[in-house]
Design a protein around this motif. Structure first.
Motif, short mmCIF file in Angstrom:
data_model
loop_
_atom_site.label_atom_id
_atom_site.label_comp_id
_atom_site.label_asym_id
_atom_site.label_seq_id
_atom_site.Cartn_x
_atom_site.Cartn_y
_atom_site.Cartn_z
N MET A 146 -18.31 54.60 -6.93
CA MET A 146 -17.90 54.99 -5.58
C MET A 146 -17.27 56.37 -5.50
SD MET A 146 -15.31 52.84 -3.09
CE MET A 146 -13.79 53.33 -3.94
N ARG A 194 -23.46 43.04 -1.67
CA ARG A 194 -22.59 41.87 -1.87
C ARG A 194 -22.83 41.36 -3.27
NH1 ARG A 194 -20.56 39.98 2.86
NH2 ARG A 194 -21.74 40.55 4.72
N VAL A 204 -14.66 45.48 -10.33
CA VAL A 204 -14.06 46.40 -9.35
C VAL A 204 -13.91 47.79 -9.97
CG1 VAL A 204 -11.94 46.96 -8.08
CG2 VAL A 204 -12.89 44.65 -7.95
N ARG A 255 -19.37 49.04 -0.09
CA ARG A 255 -19.94 49.70 1.08
C ARG A 255 -19.87 51.21 0.97
NH1 ARG A 255 -20.06 45.85 5.38
NH2 ARG A 255 -18.90 44.01 4.71
N CYS A 309 -17.62 43.01 -1.74
CA CYS A 309 -18.53 43.82 -0.91
C CYS A 309 -18.31 45.27 -1.26
CB CYS A 309 -18.22 43.68 0.57
SG CYS A 309 -18.85 42.19 1.26
N GLN A 319 -15.90 51.77 0.62
CA GLN A 319 -14.90 50.71 0.47
C GLN A 319 -15.39 49.63 -0.48
OE1 GLN A 319 -14.03 47.99 3.80
NE2 GLN A 319 -11.85 48.13 3.33
N ILE A 320 -14.45 49.13 -1.24
CA ILE A 320 -14.70 47.90 -2.00
C ILE A 320 -13.76 46.85 -1.43
CG2 ILE A 320 -14.75 46.79 -4.27
CD1 ILE A 320 -14.77 49.67 -5.47
N SER A 321 -14.32 45.75 -0.96
CA SER A 321 -13.46 44.71 -0.40
C SER A 321 -13.85 43.36 -0.99
CB SER A 321 -13.58 44.69 1.12
OG SER A 321 -14.88 44.36 1.51
N ALA A 322 -12.97 42.40 -0.78
CA ALA A 322 -13.21 41.04 -1.30
C ALA A 322 -12.97 40.06 -0.17
CB ALA A 322 -12.26 40.74 -2.45
N ARG A 355 -15.73 51.20 -8.75
CA ARG A 355 -14.95 52.37 -8.39
C ARG A 355 -15.53 53.64 -9.04
NH1 ARG A 355 -9.36 50.73 -9.86
NH2 ARG A 355 -9.41 49.27 -8.14
#
Lengths: 115, 115
Positions: B26, B7, B19, B53, B51, B39-42, B23
């Motif tokens: 990732m 996080r 981001v 993951r 976040c 995953q990249i989330s907000a 990436r």
């Protein structure tokens, strides 16, 4: 720790509406004993791909939630998703932090020991 | 299954930049054997609260990753966060789906059995 994860994709024009409905499901969970965290997040590549998460201390805590009206509402929201939703429970047996990284990499990479 | 969760909160004017950097970390993971998802989330309430993951099939898979240059870059990105970042590994011992809900609630609530 038990995680509840629901992945659900909103129809593009209804993301805000679904987020608000998820929030109505989420807020009472935060008041419950045994709830350690909740979050609604969206994939940064696809803002309509939502993840709904709850974390509970024990299996007993989440079992009670699954029987609740709140949970029935969550199941109902899953049916409004524009792609088949995914619901998963994950039983976490261990959690580790930066100490684990340090053990594998050695301590020479400048990572702060914050955990 | 082992989950990696980071996080990290971006400075408000640098969300896109962080981001993109995440990436870069990732994408090579997705090519690796043993990687089951990334995953990249907000957070929907706070788009700067990101976040990151990764999920790996086994502890051995993730141990190799932790020693990689890619992982060093991830640790470096954590240091650019505007709030103390959190890094966690979670060892998942069991996963269940809608069958678990059905067992606890009975099958009368209309939830599809998709899992």
């Amino acid at each position: 720790v038990v995680q509840l994860l629901v992945r659900l994709t909103a129809p593009p024009d209804r993301v805000g509406e679904l987020v608000r409905a998820l929030r109505v499901v989420m807020l009472p969970a935060q008041m419950e004993r045994g709830c350690t965290s909740t979050q609604i997040s969206a994939d940064v590549e696809r803002p309509e791909a939502l993840c709904y998460r709850e974390e509970w201390r024990t299996e007993r805590d989440i079992d009670r939630q699954i029987r609740s009206d709140r949970f029935a509402r969550l199941l109902g929201l899953m049916e409004t998703a524009s792609e088949p939703p995914i619901l998963e429970f994950r039983f976490v047996s261990a959690t580790r932090g930066l100490d684990y990284v340090a053990a594998l990499r050695g301590r020479s990479d400048g990572a702060d020991e914050k955990s």
